[in-house]
Design a protein around this motif. Structure first.
Motif, PDB file in Angstrom:
ATOM      1  N   MET A  30       0.929  -1.337   0.044  1.00 54.27           N
ATOM      2  CA  MET A  30       0.047  -0.020   0.027  1.00 54.27           C
ATOM      3  C   MET A  30       0.594   1.368  -0.133  1.00 54.27           C
ATOM      4  N   VAL A  42      -3.592   1.202  -5.336  1.00 53.24           N
ATOM      5  CA  VAL A  42      -4.282   1.497  -3.847  1.00 53.24           C
ATOM      6  C   VAL A  42      -5.297   0.699  -3.711  1.00 53.24           C
ATOM      7  N   SER A  46      -6.289  -2.761  -1.825  1.00 50.98           N
ATOM      8  CA  SER A  46      -7.264  -2.848  -0.578  1.00 50.98           C
ATOM      9  C   SER A  46      -8.538  -3.461  -0.611  1.00 50.98           C
TER      10      SER A  46
END
Length: 127
Positions: A30, A42, A46
């Protein structure tokens, strides 16, 4: 020295059932994507992590950095793509960070203000 790839580290984490190593690998990826301004990566990372490792309702201290990275990514994508879904997600990250800032301005106030500034930029409030 035995250098391992990220995939190898992830395999070790899963094989040994090491939540700490899973989290460390995830946050390392990340951070790398965040600082390289790869905001779509990102978001994708996630979402994959959340599907594979759903978190409990209890928030850990390290979730703060995840929320910050996601919030900046969402609001940057909102600015670049003009898509409402990214702005909504960014506002959600801001709301969570603002709640944390109300408990500890010292630790979370600057992160909340950064997300607030990004939201203002998305909305065209540049002054």
């Amino acid at each position: 020295v035995n250098v391992k790839s990220l995939d190898e580290l992830n395999s070790i984490a899963e094989r040994t059932n090491s939540a700490a190593l899973v989290w460390q690998n995830f946050m390392g990826q990340m951070a790398l994507n965040f600082w390289m301004r790869e905001y779509k990566d990102v978001v994708e990372l996630s979402e994959k992590h959340s599907e594979k490792y759903p978190s409990s309702q209890q928030k850990r201290a390290l979730d703060v950095f995840r929320t910050l990275f996601e919030g900046v990514a969402y609001l940057s994508l909102a600015r670049d793509t003009k898509r409402a879904k990214w702005k909504i997600r960014g506002e959600k990250a801001l709301k969570y960070m603002s709640q944390l800032a109300s408990m500890s301005k010292w630790n979370f106030g600057n992160k909340s203000k950064l997300l607030q500034a990004e939201l203002h930029y998305v909305e065209g409030n540049l002054e």
